[in-house]
Design an enzyme around this catalytic site. Structure first.
Site, PDB file in Angstrom:
ATOM      1  N   CYS A  64      -2.002   0.357  17.244  1.00 54.06           N
ATOM      2  CA  CYS A  64      -1.395  -0.430  18.318  1.00 54.06           C
ATOM      3  C   CYS A  64      -2.073  -1.789  18.443  1.00 54.06           C
ATOM      4  O   CYS A  64      -3.271  -1.918  18.212  1.00 54.06           O
ATOM      5  CB  CYS A  64      -1.552   0.285  19.651  1.00 54.06           C
ATOM      6  SG  CYS A  64      -0.812   1.910  19.651  1.00 54.06           S
TER       7      CYS A  64
ATOM      8  N   ARG B  79      -1.344  -4.936  11.511  1.00 50.03           N
ATOM      9  CA  ARG B  79      -2.079  -3.723  11.880  1.00 50.03           C
ATOM     10  C   ARG B  79      -1.247  -2.469  11.666  1.00 50.03           C
ATOM     11  O   ARG B  79      -1.789  -1.366  11.644  1.00 50.03           O
ATOM     12  CB  ARG B  79      -2.498  -3.798  13.352  1.00 50.03           C
ATOM     13  CG  ARG B  79      -3.538  -4.861  13.634  1.00 50.03           C
ATOM     14  CD  ARG B  79      -3.645  -5.123  15.116  1.00 50.03           C
ATOM     15  NE  ARG B  79      -4.228  -4.021  15.844  1.00 50.03           N
ATOM     16  CZ  ARG B  79      -5.513  -3.876  16.110  1.00 50.03           C
ATOM     17  NH1 ARG B  79      -6.359  -4.783  15.693  1.00 50.03           N
ATOM     18  NH2 ARG B  79      -5.965  -2.842  16.798  1.00 50.03           N
TER      19      ARG B  79
ATOM     20  N   TRP C  58       1.840   2.057  17.420  1.00 51.56           N
ATOM     21  CA  TRP C  58       1.722   2.959  16.263  1.00 51.56           C
ATOM     22  C   TRP C  58       1.602   4.337  16.889  1.00 51.56           C
ATOM     23  O   TRP C  58       0.584   4.677  17.484  1.00 51.56           O
ATOM     24  CB  TRP C  58       0.477   2.599  15.464  1.00 51.56           C
ATOM     25  CG  TRP C  58       0.356   3.292  14.144  1.00 51.56           C
ATOM     26  CD1 TRP C  58       0.930   2.913  12.968  1.00 51.56           C
ATOM     27  CD2 TRP C  58      -0.411   4.473  13.857  1.00 51.56           C
ATOM     28  NE1 TRP C  58       0.577   3.788  11.971  1.00 51.56           N
ATOM     29  CE2 TRP C  58      -0.234   4.749  12.481  1.00 51.56           C
ATOM     30  CE3 TRP C  58      -1.207   5.321  14.606  1.00 51.56           C
ATOM     31  CZ2 TRP C  58      -0.841   5.836  11.857  1.00 51.56           C
ATOM     32  CZ3 TRP C  58      -1.808   6.407  13.990  1.00 51.56           C
ATOM     33  CH2 TRP C  58      -1.620   6.654  12.626  1.00 51.56           C
TER      34      TRP C  58
ATOM     35  N   ASN D 258      -4.014   0.523  23.968  1.00 51.29           N
ATOM     36  CA  ASN D 258      -4.384   0.879  22.605  1.00 51.29           C
ATOM     37  C   ASN D 258      -5.487   1.917  22.720  1.00 51.29           C
ATOM     38  O   ASN D 258      -6.413   1.753  23.507  1.00 51.29           O
ATOM     39  CB  ASN D 258      -4.890  -0.374  21.872  1.00 51.29           C
ATOM     40  CG  ASN D 258      -5.381  -0.069  20.465  1.00 51.29           C
ATOM     41  OD1 ASN D 258      -5.094   0.995  19.918  1.00 51.29           O
ATOM     42  ND2 ASN D 258      -6.111  -1.003  19.890  1.00 51.29           N
ATOM     43  N   GLY D 259      -5.381   3.013  21.949  1.00 48.49           N
ATOM     44  CA  GLY D 259      -6.400   4.066  22.014  1.00 48.49           C
ATOM     45  C   GLY D 259      -5.737   5.401  22.291  1.00 48.49           C
ATOM     46  O   GLY D 259      -4.515   5.532  22.230  1.00 48.49           O
TER      47      GLY D 259
ATOM     48  N   GLU E 168      -9.870   4.911  -5.897  1.00 49.10           N
ATOM     49  CA  GLU E 168      -9.280   3.734  -5.272  1.00 49.10           C
ATOM     50  C   GLU E 168      -7.960   3.352  -5.947  1.00 49.10           C
ATOM     51  O   GLU E 168      -6.978   3.020  -5.275  1.00 49.10           O
ATOM     52  CB  GLU E 168     -10.276   2.559  -5.308  1.00 49.10           C
ATOM     53  CG  GLU E 168      -9.734   1.241  -4.791  1.00 49.10           C
ATOM     54  CD  GLU E 168      -9.248   1.273  -3.349  1.00 49.10           C
ATOM     55  OE1 GLU E 168      -9.463   2.279  -2.642  1.00 49.10           O
ATOM     56  OE2 GLU E 168      -8.632   0.272  -2.915  1.00 49.10           O
TER      57      GLU E 168
ATOM     58  N   LYS F 263      -4.455   3.261  -3.944  1.00 41.14           N
ATOM     59  CA  LYS F 263      -3.645   2.039  -3.895  1.00 41.14           C
ATOM     60  C   LYS F 263      -2.218   2.344  -4.332  1.00 41.14           C
ATOM     61  O   LYS F 263      -1.264   1.937  -3.711  1.00 41.14           O
ATOM     62  CB  LYS F 263      -4.283   1.007  -4.834  1.00 41.14           C
ATOM     63  CG  LYS F 263      -4.273  -0.417  -4.451  1.00 41.14           C
ATOM     64  CD  LYS F 263      -5.149  -0.905  -3.335  1.00 41.14           C
ATOM     65  CE  LYS F 263      -5.369  -0.063  -2.172  1.00 41.14           C
ATOM     66  NZ  LYS F 263      -6.394  -0.384  -1.266  1.00 41.14           N
TER      67      LYS F 263
ATOM     68  N   GLU G 158      -0.362   4.635  -1.651  1.00 37.54           N
ATOM     69  CA  GLU G 158      -0.081   4.073  -0.326  1.00 37.54           C
ATOM     70  C   GLU G 158       1.000   2.988  -0.356  1.00 37.54           C
ATOM     71  O   GLU G 158       1.751   2.860   0.600  1.00 37.54           O
ATOM     72  CB  GLU G 158      -1.349   3.575   0.372  1.00 37.54           C
ATOM     73  CG  GLU G 158      -2.005   2.377  -0.244  1.00 37.54           C
ATOM     74  CD  GLU G 158      -3.276   1.972   0.483  1.00 37.54           C
ATOM     75  OE1 GLU G 158      -3.397   2.188   1.690  1.00 37.54           O
ATOM     76  OE2 GLU G 158      -4.166   1.412  -0.189  1.00 37.54           O
TER      77      GLU G 158
ATOM     78  N   HIS H 130      -9.677  22.483 -15.176  1.00 42.92           N
ATOM     79  CA  HIS H 130      -9.984  23.684 -14.385  1.00 42.92           C
ATOM     80  C   HIS H 130      -8.857  23.996 -13.410  1.00 42.92           C
ATOM     81  O   HIS H 130      -9.104  24.347 -12.255  1.00 42.92           O
ATOM     82  CB  HIS H 130     -11.321  23.511 -13.660  1.00 42.92           C
ATOM     83  CG  HIS H 130     -12.470  23.382 -14.614  1.00 42.92           C
ATOM     84  ND1 HIS H 130     -13.000  24.448 -15.297  1.00 42.92           N
ATOM     85  CD2 HIS H 130     -13.147  22.290 -15.059  1.00 42.92           C
ATOM     86  CE1 HIS H 130     -13.970  24.040 -16.091  1.00 42.92           C
ATOM     87  NE2 HIS H 130     -14.081  22.710 -15.972  1.00 42.92           N
TER      88      HIS H 130
ATOM     89  N   LYS I 253      -3.509  -1.067   9.671  1.00 46.40           N
ATOM     90  CA  LYS I 253      -4.599  -1.821   9.046  1.00 46.40           C
ATOM     91  C   LYS I 253      -5.945  -1.431   9.641  1.00 46.40           C
ATOM     92  O   LYS I 253      -6.947  -1.340   8.953  1.00 46.40           O
ATOM     93  CB  LYS I 253      -4.344  -3.319   9.257  1.00 46.40           C
ATOM     94  CG  LYS I 253      -5.394  -4.232   8.656  1.00 46.40           C
ATOM     95  CD  LYS I 253      -5.187  -4.363   7.171  1.00 46.40           C
ATOM     96  CE  LYS I 253      -6.282  -5.129   6.475  1.00 46.40           C
ATOM     97  NZ  LYS I 253      -6.346  -4.792   5.048  1.00 46.40           N
TER      98      LYS I 253
END
Ligand code: F6R
Length: 589
Positions: A2, A27, A75, A99-100, A466, A470, A473, A489, A584
């Site tokens: 948010c 964000r 969000w 926000n939170g 990474e 990438k 996402e 395995h 973000k």
């Protein structure tokens, strides 16, 4: 996550708030809303989806003339992404954005329902609005103070009261800055939202309440007025600044050579800025997501090159784990935003035990930059694309520099060759980035698949993690990273014809081992894409990068992985800079 903005001043608050809100788009969010206020009324407009939808709605409504307002990008955490759950929320005389996460929202909601209050949304935010409204007695500050004693969890709140012409804000464990302009004030989740209007700001600390009118600011905590320092940022607006590039992600990858050069310049010319890790017997590296994968490279470098014992752990686990600090320990926390909830919680846990903390951060105004004992700034500038590229690379580069200092402390003899390589590295990277055709060719092989694998050993495994993150996402291709020797395995059962496997080989001491693993996969039909610092041409597609000292090698490999992911996502026509569901800055647990 948010984003909050608020404005009070002489300008049209709708214009200002929409401009600021757009700066918070990076964000990540799924709905947006705005509350406009003047002396007579408050008007709330919300919409799902992008801010452009909110703008369309604002344009088709008769708007009040207003110089005060609050706005929000949501969000979703509590309840679906719909207009009812979008902020601002209004209950009685109170309108607010949040926000939170309020952890005891259900308990308070049930208590308020028992007292006859009804709710229209599923959100924890409406619960806070209802509580404020219940306690409101005409004195905003005492009402806010009384309300926060009931809340557990994290919050940054922008609050308007119907019969009061001030804008109020408070925060706890969620970021909030106050912008100071000429006869105008702002609140914002981060400074980038308001830098088109002002460079002067105040950082609020937990449970400080700010009261803003258009010609005054007052900050208090538990009823006592406090003076806070006004800070100035040198950040510049990145607005409409993709330049020649289609996406911020590509632009940010292309900035890597110059940023690396600047970072090396800053720390190599002033070596004392880098802490001496040889003072410590043990190092813990704690972070989330890509920052964690940068940390895993740091672990390999520090253990193998500087002989320091390193534990690397995800922050969401570390914060709750029992950790015994029985040796002289430094805890390194890595974060682009410096606001990641789990990383902050880990830092605070360590600070409480009087163990040294070092934050490797990008955002200089962030909570982690302020609260860690030592800090190193990665100097990446503003990173707009949600998926990190340049910040990740500079996190790795900072860890390379720390390893470099630890190595030359032990063996000054290596210094001159390493320095030479450090100097030419940005130029080598520039060359790697210009070879766009090879990444486009590789993307053609990958983009029609629903699965992909990345393999490597040691540092190359950390890079694989990474690369795989990438790819998944931004392109939504399911991808997994494996230690090259581990695939057989069990997971090798998933290898079938033409499944792309990106293999990384940069460590010559174990090259033959990984090559054998590649053969096992190739013989089962996989399409091999090899990234190596040696000329190996036996595979479908190969990227050969220059061989440099191990502490610098990941800085030439990671950008190749970023460009592969970028080109694949482009072929799949994905929303590269704002992938679905992502935020973000992950400011909640
Ligand atoms: C992936 C990505 C995330 C972040 C993670 C930590 O592209 O950006 O995995 O690395 O959320 O964020 P910071 O570094 O802000 O703590």
């Amino acid at each position: 996550m948010c984003g909050i903005v608020g404005y009070i001043g002489t300008k049209n608050s709708k214009e200002v708030l929409i401009n600021c809100l757009k700066k918070l788009e990076y964000r990540g969010y799924d709905s947006a809303g705005i509350a406009l206020k003047n002396e007579r009324e408050t008007q709330i407009i919300k919409s799902i989806g992008k801010i452009i939808n909110l703008e369309d709605k604002l344009n088709s409504n008769n708007l009040i003339t207003a110089n005060i307002g609050i706005a929000h990008t949501r969000w979703s955490t509590h309840g679906k992404a719909n207009e009812t759950n979008a902020h601002p929320h209004c209950v009685g005389k109170v309108t607010l954005v949040h926000n939170g996460i309020i952890e005891n929202a259900t308990t308070i909601r049930n208590e308020l329902i028992d007292s006859g209050i009804t709710f229209s949304s599923e959100t924890d935010t409406e619960v806070v609005a209802a509580l404020l409204n219940k306690y409101y007695d005409g004195d905003a500050i005492s009402t806010i103070n009384k309300t926060i004693t009931r809340l557990t969890g994290s919050y940054a709140l922008g609050i308007l009261f119907e019969d009061d012409n001030n804008l109020y804000a408070i925060r706890k464990d969620s970021p909030l800055v106050i912008g100071i302009g000429e006869k105008e004030y702002f609140i914002a989740s981060d400074i980038t939202a308001i830098i088109n209007y002002t460079n002067n700001y105040i950082l609020l600390d937990d449970d400080e309440i700010v009261t803003l009118s258009n010609d005054n600011i007052e900050i208090s905590k538990a009823g006592t007025i406090i003076n806070k320092e006004i800070l100035t940022t040198d950040l510049k607006s990145e607005e409409d600044n993709k330049g020649e590039y289609d996406h911020y992600m590509l632009k940010e990858i292309m900035e890597e050579p110059i940023l690396l050069e600047n970072l090396f310049q800053k720390y190599i010319t002033n070596f004392s800025l880098l802490p001496d890790l040889s003072d410590y017997e043990e190092i813990h590296i704690v972070a989330c997501g890509s920052a964690l994968y940068a940390g895993m490279i740091g672990k390999v470098l520090l253990e193998e090159k500087a002989n320091i014992k390193v534990i690397c752990e995800t922050a969401s686990e570390y914060r709750y784990k029992k950790t015994v600090y029985d040796r002289k320990t430094l805890v390194i926390l890595i974060s682009q935003s410096g606001e990641t909830a789990d990383t902050i919680a880990s830092m605070r846990k360590v600070n409480k035990q009087n163990i040294d903390t070092l934050a490797i951060v990008n955002v200089k105004t962030s909570t982690m930059a302020r609260e860690s004992k030592f800090k190193l700034f990665i100097e990446a500038g503003v990173e707009i694309a949600v998926a990190t590229t340049k910040a990740y690379l500079l996190q790795v580069a900072t860890l390379s520099l720390l390893s470099y200092k630890a190595i030359i402390n032990k063996s000054p003899v290596t210094n001159s060759t390493l320095i030479k390589e450090i100097k030419i590295l940005p130029e080598l990277l520039k060359e790697i980035l210009t070879k766009r055709e090879i990444y486009q060719k590789i993307a053609q092989v990958i983009y029609n698949n629903e699965h992909a694998f990345f393999i490597g050993r040691k540092m190359d495994y950390a890079l694989s993690l990474e690369g795989s993150l990438k790819l998944k996402e931004i392109s939504y291709i399911h991808s997994e990273a494996y230690q090259a020797g581990e695939l057989k395995h069990g997971t090798i059962s998933l290898i079938n014809d033409n499944i792309p496997v990106i293999a990384i080989i940069s460590d010559s001491t174990i090259k033959e081992k990984t090559l054998s693993n590649i053969e096992e996969i190739k013989s089962r039909g996989a399409k091999i894409i090899l990234i190596s610092n040696e000329e190996i041409t036996d595979y479908d597609l190969t990227i050969t990068i220059p061989k440099v000292n191990e502490i610098l090698q990941p800085l030439l490999i990671a950008p190749c992985l970023q460009l592969i992911a970028y080109e694949v996502a482009k072929l799949r026509e994905c929303d590269i800079d704002k992938p679905r569901n992502l935020a973000k800055s992950v400011t909640v647990e």
